[in-house]
Design a protein around this motif. Structure first.
Motif, short mmCIF file in Angstrom:
data_model
loop_
_atom_site.label_atom_id
_atom_site.label_comp_id
_atom_site.label_asym_id
_atom_site.label_seq_id
_atom_site.Cartn_x
_atom_site.Cartn_y
_atom_site.Cartn_z
N ILE A 152 0.84 -1.20 0.00
CA ILE A 152 0.00 0.00 0.00
C ILE A 152 0.87 1.25 0.00
O ILE A 152 0.60 2.23 -0.71
CB ILE A 152 -0.95 -0.01 1.21
N LYS A 153 1.94 1.24 0.78
CA LYS A 153 2.83 2.40 0.82
C LYS A 153 3.50 2.64 -0.53
O LYS A 153 3.64 3.79 -0.97
CB LYS A 153 3.90 2.21 1.90
N ASP A 154 3.90 1.56 -1.21
CA ASP A 154 4.50 1.73 -2.53
C ASP A 154 3.47 2.22 -3.54
O ASP A 154 3.80 2.97 -4.47
CB ASP A 154 5.12 0.41 -2.99
N ALA A 155 2.22 1.79 -3.39
CA ALA A 155 1.16 2.29 -4.27
C ALA A 155 0.98 3.80 -4.08
O ALA A 155 0.84 4.55 -5.05
CB ALA A 155 -0.15 1.56 -3.99
N LEU A 156 1.01 4.24 -2.84
CA LEU A 156 0.89 5.67 -2.57
C LEU A 156 2.11 6.43 -3.11
O LEU A 156 1.97 7.54 -3.64
CB LEU A 156 0.75 5.90 -1.06
N SER A 157 3.28 5.83 -3.00
CA SER A 157 4.48 6.48 -3.53
C SER A 157 4.42 6.59 -5.05
O SER A 157 4.83 7.61 -5.63
CB SER A 157 5.73 5.70 -3.11
N ALA A 158 3.89 5.56 -5.70
CA ALA A 158 3.76 5.60 -7.16
C ALA A 158 2.77 6.69 -7.58
O ALA A 158 2.99 7.40 -8.57
CB ALA A 158 3.31 4.24 -7.69
N ILE A 159 1.67 6.81 -6.84
CA ILE A 159 0.71 7.87 -7.14
C ILE A 159 1.34 9.25 -6.94
O ILE A 159 1.14 10.18 -7.73
CB ILE A 159 -0.54 7.72 -6.25
N LYS A 160 2.14 9.36 -5.90
CA LYS A 160 2.79 10.64 -5.61
C LYS A 160 3.69 11.08 -6.76
O LYS A 160 3.82 12.27 -7.05
CB LYS A 160 3.60 10.52 -4.31
N GLU A 161 4.31 10.10 -7.44
CA GLU A 161 5.18 10.42 -8.56
C GLU A 161 4.41 11.06 -9.72
O GLU A 161 4.98 11.79 -10.52
CB GLU A 161 5.88 9.15 -9.06
N THR A 162 3.12 10.78 -9.82
CA THR A 162 2.33 11.28 -10.94
C THR A 162 1.65 12.62 -10.66
O THR A 162 1.06 13.20 -11.57
CB THR A 162 1.23 10.27 -11.32
N LEU A 200 -1.04 6.35 6.76
CA LEU A 200 0.13 5.83 6.05
C LEU A 200 0.90 6.95 5.36
O LEU A 200 2.14 6.94 5.35
CB LEU A 200 -0.31 4.78 5.03
N ILE A 201 0.18 7.91 4.79
CA ILE A 201 0.86 9.04 4.14
C ILE A 201 1.67 9.83 5.16
O ILE A 201 2.82 10.22 4.90
CB ILE A 201 -0.18 9.95 3.44
N ASP A 202 1.09 10.06 6.34
CA ASP A 202 1.81 10.80 7.38
C ASP A 202 3.06 10.04 7.82
O ASP A 202 4.13 10.65 8.03
CB ASP A 202 0.89 11.03 8.58
N SER A 203 2.95 8.72 7.96
CA SER A 203 4.13 7.94 8.37
C SER A 203 5.20 7.96 7.29
O SER A 203 6.40 7.98 7.59
CB SER A 203 3.71 6.50 8.67
#
Length: 238
Positions: A152-162, A200-203
């Motif tokens: 889930i954290k990597d999914a959020l990181s991938a979204i952040k890249e876009t 998770l985003i905050d962490s």
């Protein structure tokens, strides 16, 4: 988005058509063991997700077992391909990521409007997806051993890249997960709650800030008292 040996994760950006409108859903539950994420015409995506939902219900009613994810992707591909060879039909203007779990493990398929479909370890579709693909290409080799939280954290990181500078928050992203628990039972396809996503985003932000603070403190320690005195401003002559 991507999968491990036991879990599959789908994520999407909640992008409104204008500042005055709300966003349209991009992630849909198909069955307890499968779901889809789409990019393109949302109306076509809803039609196809309803078709997949009916196929899962019919298969479960007849065989008393969930429809394998590979068969699900095949049925979707066959339906899309028919539209490419009929003069009175148009192809579906949507690409779908089909994620699910069956007896052989977690799966992720990309179905094209042309009727082609491919299985991936990790993949991204839609506008500005190249940044997410680049991120996934750097990390996909370790996904088989990832825990659900790491996925889930990597999914959020991938979204952040876009997002291209836009701040990532629980209001502009959707994440869903399906998998198998340690006792072998299926963890049904579900959308992660906004509160959990924000936590998770905050962490993640705290983890990103910690190395920067350590690096700055180390630089200050490396600077001796003479360097500190030289860096201090000179007194003003009055």
């Amino acid at each position: 988005m991507f999968r491990s040996s036991t879990h599959a994760v789908l994520a999407a950006v909640n992008k409104p058509a204008s500042e005055l409108s709300s966003y349209q859903r991009k992630v849909f539950r198909v069955a307890d063991h499968a779901g889809v994420a789409l990019a393109g015409l949302t109306a076509d995506g809803r039609v196809l997700s309803r078709f997949l939902r009916n196929e899962c219900i019919n298969h479960s009613f007849v065989y008393e077992a969930p429809l394998p994810v590979s068969r699900l992707a095949l049925k979707l591909a066959d339906k899309a391909q028919v539209c490419t060879q009929r003069s009175w039909k148009r192809p579906y203007g949507v690409g779908l990521l089909v994620a699910g779990l069956d007896e052989s493990g977690a799966h992720l398929y990309y179905n094209c409007p042309s009727g082609n479909y491919f299985e991936y370890q990790a993949f991204a579709i839609g506008s500005r997806s190249q940044a997410a693909k680049t991120f996934l290409e750097r990390r996909f080799q370790g996904y088989n051993d990832y825990t659900p939280e790491q996925l889930i954290k990597d999914a959020l990181s991938a979204i952040k890249e876009t997002l291209q500078g836009e701040k990532l928050s629980s209001s502009n992203c959707t994440v869903a997960i399906v998998g198998r628990k340690e006792d072998g039972t299926i963890e049904p396809f579900e959308m992660i709650g906004a509160a959990r996503i924000q936590e998770l985003i905050d962490s993640m932000e705290v983890a990103e800030e910690a190395p920067a603070e350590e690096a700055s403190s180390m630089q200050e320690e490396e600077r001796g008292p003479e360097d500190a005195a030289a860096a201090a401003p000179a007194p003003m002559d009055i």
